[in-house]
Scaffold this active site. Structure first.
Site, mmCIF file in Angstrom:
data_model
loop_
_atom_site.group_PDB
_atom_site.id
_atom_site.type_symbol
_atom_site.label_atom_id
_atom_site.label_comp_id
_atom_site.label_asym_id
_atom_site.label_seq_id
_atom_site.Cartn_x
_atom_site.Cartn_y
_atom_site.Cartn_z
ATOM 1 N N ASN A 148 0.834 -1.209 -0.149
ATOM 2 C CA ASN A 148 0.087 0.023 -0.055
ATOM 3 C C ASN A 148 0.652 1.413 0.035
ATOM 4 O O ASN A 148 0.349 2.276 -0.746
ATOM 5 C CB ASN A 148 -0.820 -0.062 1.128
ATOM 6 C CG ASN A 148 -0.500 -0.173 2.522
ATOM 7 O OD1 ASN A 148 0.656 -0.607 2.704
ATOM 8 N ND2 ASN A 148 -1.220 0.288 3.669
ATOM 9 N N LYS A 171 12.503 -7.006 0.854
ATOM 10 C CA LYS A 171 11.761 -7.920 -0.084
ATOM 11 C C LYS A 171 10.394 -7.119 -0.270
ATOM 12 O O LYS A 171 9.495 -7.026 0.526
ATOM 13 C CB LYS A 171 11.364 -9.060 0.930
ATOM 14 C CG LYS A 171 11.150 -10.394 0.076
ATOM 15 C CD LYS A 171 10.149 -10.185 -0.749
ATOM 16 C CE LYS A 171 8.531 -10.490 -0.154
ATOM 17 N NZ LYS A 171 7.479 -10.250 -0.968
ATOM 18 N N PRO A 172 10.422 -6.547 -1.635
ATOM 19 C CA PRO A 172 9.111 -5.836 -1.751
ATOM 20 C C PRO A 172 7.800 -6.599 -2.069
ATOM 21 O O PRO A 172 8.031 -7.770 -2.149
ATOM 22 C CB PRO A 172 9.453 -5.093 -3.118
ATOM 23 C CG PRO A 172 10.495 -5.637 -3.743
ATOM 24 C CD PRO A 172 11.080 -6.613 -2.658
ATOM 25 N N SER A 174 4.717 -8.457 -3.880
ATOM 26 C CA SER A 174 4.933 -8.950 -5.304
ATOM 27 C C SER A 174 3.883 -8.136 -6.143
ATOM 28 O O SER A 174 3.821 -8.229 -7.353
ATOM 29 C CB SER A 174 4.531 -10.287 -5.540
ATOM 30 O OG SER A 174 5.164 -11.066 -4.449
ATOM 31 N N GLY A 222 3.061 -5.353 7.443
ATOM 32 C CA GLY A 222 2.016 -6.347 6.762
ATOM 33 C C GLY A 222 0.864 -6.586 7.415
ATOM 34 O O GLY A 222 0.543 -5.910 8.584
ATOM 35 N N SER A 223 0.245 -7.739 7.057
ATOM 36 C CA SER A 223 -0.917 -8.064 7.861
ATOM 37 C C SER A 223 -0.473 -8.906 9.430
ATOM 38 O O SER A 223 0.512 -9.369 9.283
ATOM 39 C CB SER A 223 -1.804 -9.243 6.928
ATOM 40 O OG SER A 223 -0.874 -10.411 6.570
ATOM 41 N N GLU A 244 4.779 -4.312 12.004
ATOM 42 C CA GLU A 244 3.891 -3.153 11.838
ATOM 43 C C GLU A 244 2.863 -3.887 11.378
ATOM 44 O O GLU A 244 2.916 -4.155 10.121
ATOM 45 C CB GLU A 244 4.456 -2.006 11.150
ATOM 46 C CG GLU A 244 5.729 -1.236 11.586
ATOM 47 C CD GLU A 244 5.418 -0.395 12.992
ATOM 48 O OE1 GLU A 244 4.198 -0.170 13.071
ATOM 49 O OE2 GLU A 244 6.346 0.130 13.615
ATOM 50 N N LEU A 245 1.646 -4.104 11.978
ATOM 51 C CA LEU A 245 0.694 -4.788 11.500
ATOM 52 C C LEU A 245 -0.571 -3.997 11.261
ATOM 53 O O LEU A 245 -0.865 -2.951 10.858
ATOM 54 C CB LEU A 245 0.311 -5.889 12.618
ATOM 55 C CG LEU A 245 1.648 -6.798 13.214
ATOM 56 C CD1 LEU A 245 1.495 -7.930 13.877
ATOM 57 C CD2 LEU A 245 2.506 -7.355 11.773
ATOM 58 N N CYS A 278 -2.952 1.508 6.395
ATOM 59 C CA CYS A 278 -3.165 0.775 7.839
ATOM 60 C C CYS A 278 -3.899 1.415 8.879
ATOM 61 O O CYS A 278 -4.557 1.040 9.815
ATOM 62 C CB CYS A 278 -1.837 0.431 8.439
ATOM 63 S SG CYS A 278 -0.726 1.871 8.564
ATOM 64 N N GLU A 377 -10.605 -6.043 10.098
ATOM 65 C CA GLU A 377 -9.838 -4.961 9.040
ATOM 66 C C GLU A 377 -10.402 -4.894 7.676
ATOM 67 O O GLU A 377 -10.434 -6.289 6.973
ATOM 68 C CB GLU A 377 -8.327 -5.178 8.971
ATOM 69 C CG GLU A 377 -7.494 -3.975 8.282
ATOM 70 C CD GLU A 377 -6.055 -4.123 7.989
ATOM 71 O OE1 GLU A 377 -5.517 -5.409 7.949
ATOM 72 O OE2 GLU A 377 -5.427 -3.283 8.446
#
Ligand code: NAD
Length: 487
Positions: A148, A171-172, A174, A222-223, A244-245, A278, A377
């Site tokens: 995002n 690691k971006p 995909s 990420g999630s 960071e979720l 987020c 979420e």
């Protein structure tokens, strides 16, 4: 086809089908990247460890100058990088120009505090002793980034990790790897291998980097679901991890607010980046005495917002990044509708778009906490509004979540503001100005929204290990009770 960027060079073979990069506005494939293998992860780990030997021995001043240069190069490429961000992620170009600007600021900020913040000298226990608390880099930091805000959330990890003397492997996602790969031209000024970029799936590349014995910190955004898997893996090796979720942020509007301003602030906080933020406001609580006026203002404003391809300057809200994210939004809205929610605006895919993962900005009312749209979420452009009577009730409702990322309050009453920031468990509290970031202040989650902090001094210290040096200028035999006289 784009390759990995490892040790300052493009490398990697297409041993399996590549990853297609899709424009969410047209659903067309416009580029491909390598779906990396475990061998690619190994190569990046070797390059990052080799570069660490040089990078961490450099003076902090030299590293600072190089990080400023990364920022300057990025600034010079703002338009081009913002265009790539829009093509791969769907976000409107104007928002992506801001995103690049925030990254530039982040690199400048950490360039400066990286050279000025270090350990301390503490009072020693002996008069002949010097006791020093040193801050050292860990080694190789694995930076795992979601789709995002691909560059901003990369910068929040990479800039402080490098400033602290670590080297990194990015690691971006995909979905959005191209903007990160394009930054290789900026990172080119650094020691080769100080920054490495490996593309591929989370399950293979992400997993290989997290589990690798020669990586030392994992910085993940990420999630919550993925964060849990990563935390388990890091626990196996006691590897340092920051997480960071996800979130389900509340936005509480009190009756003393300027209701038109509050309605627009809610629209901004709920629809920005098509709700894929987020800290999106995903639960709106409005005091009953102003609820009708608020809903009318919110619905009227929502109906003025223009959906379209992010590349067009007139677009307010772009497409979502993928159809499966849109389907989750549809599932939440449909379930709410079946359970009695009323759709006051949006609530569907827009008419007139043959292609693109668009979803109309949506206002719901008559919602309850038993609906997914108020408890899980949603990560889409939805503003579910619930009415409350007393401020105590609003606090209780705001707290009714497993998450603790951010929370917004609109009021001019200082006592309500103080009660809110003291009572609500969230890493960021915004009073009267939602979703602002400040590089100098920490950002992160409480409860199921994560561990650790990014940005600010805290965000630098996450990438530094602490060492206590006890240095005596006289050589001692100690302690006094040890039978050393026997020998
Ligand atoms: P995601 O968890 O699906 O993926 C994030 C990254 O993790 C991707 O690069 C992915 O490839 C990688 N990954 C997936 N499985 C992995 C594994 N087993 N091992 C290692 N890496 C793995 O998240 P997403 O869908 O890209 O992003 C949306 C989520 O991110 C939302 O939940 C949102 O709230 C959260 N988010 C949080 C913040 C924050 O600062 N707290 C900021 C932005 C987004």
């Amino acid at each position: 086809m784009k390759q990995h960027w490892i040790g300052g060079e493009w490398m990697g073979q297409a041993n399996k089908a590549p990853i297609n990069i899709i424009n969410p506005a047209t659903e067309e494939i416009f580029e491909q990247v390598l779906d990396g293998s475990r061998e690619d992860a190994d190569a990046a780990v070797v390059a990052a460890n080799k570069a660490f030997g040089i990078w961490h021995r450099m003076t902090a001043t030299s590293r600072c100058e190089l990080l400023h240069e990364v920022a300057d190069r990025l600034k010079a490429q703002t338009e081009e990088i913002a265009r790539i961000l829009t093509l791969e992620g769907g976000k409107p170009l104007k928002e992506n120009i801001d995103e690049v600007g925030w990254c530039v600021a982040c690199f400048h900020y950490y360039a400066e505090i990286g050279r000025s913040s270090r350990g301390r000298v503490i009072p020693s226990v002996e008069s002949t002793q010097l006791s020093m608390v040193l801050k050292e880099p860990y080694g190789v930091v694995v930076c795992i980034v979601p789709y995002n805000y691909p560059l901003l959330l990369m910068a929040w990890k990479v800039a402080p990790a490098l400033a602290a003397g670590n080297t990194v492997i990015i690691k971006p996602s995909s979905i959005t790897p191209l903007s990160t790969l394009a930054l290789s031209e900026c990172f080119d000024v650094l020691t080769p291998g100080a920054v490495n970029i490996v593309t591929g799936s989370g399950e293979e590349i992400g997993n290989a980097l997290v589990a690798h014995p020669d990586t030392h910190v994992v910085a993940f955004t990420g999630s919550t679901e993925t964060g849990r898997k990563i935390a388990h893996q890091c626990a196996e090796r006691f590897k340092k991890v920051t997480l960071e979720l996800g979130g389900k942020d509340p936005f509480v509007v009190c009756e003393d607010s300027d209701i038109n301003v509050a309605a627009r602030a809610v629209a901004w906080a709920a629809y920005l980046n098509a709700g894929q933020v987020c800290t999106s406001s995903e639960r709106i609580y409005v005091q009953s005495s102003v609820a009708d006026r608020f809903l009318e203002a919110l619905v009227n404003f929502t109906n003025t917002l223009r959906l379209g391809p992010g590349i067009e300057p007139s677009t307010d809200i772009g497409p979502m990044a993928r159809d499966y994210y849109r389907r989750k939004v549809e599932e939440h809205v449909e379930e709410a509708r079946k359970m009695g929610a009323v759709v006051l605006a949006g609530g569907r895919r827009p008419a007139g778009f043959q292609k693109g993962y668009y979803y109309e900005p949506t206002v719901l009312t008559n919602v309850t906490h038993s609906m997914k749209v108020m408890s899980e979420e949603t990560f889409g452009p939805v503003a579910p509004v619930m009415v409350y009577n007393h401020f105590d009730e609003a606090i209780r409702l705001a707290q009714g979540t497993q998450y603790g990322l951010g929370a917004v309050l609109f009021t001019r009453d200082a006592l309500k503001a103080k009660t809110f920031f003291e009572e609500v468990k969230a890493g960021s509290i915004w009073i009267n100005d939602p979703l602002t970031d400040n590089d100098a202040g920490p950002f992160g989650g409480m409860k199921m929204s994560g561990l650790g902090r990014e940005l600010g001094l805290e965000g630098l210290e996450e990438f530094m290990e602490t060492k206590h040096v006890h240095w005596d200028f006289v050589q001692h035999e100690k302690p006094w009770w040890f039978p050393y006289k026997r020998g």
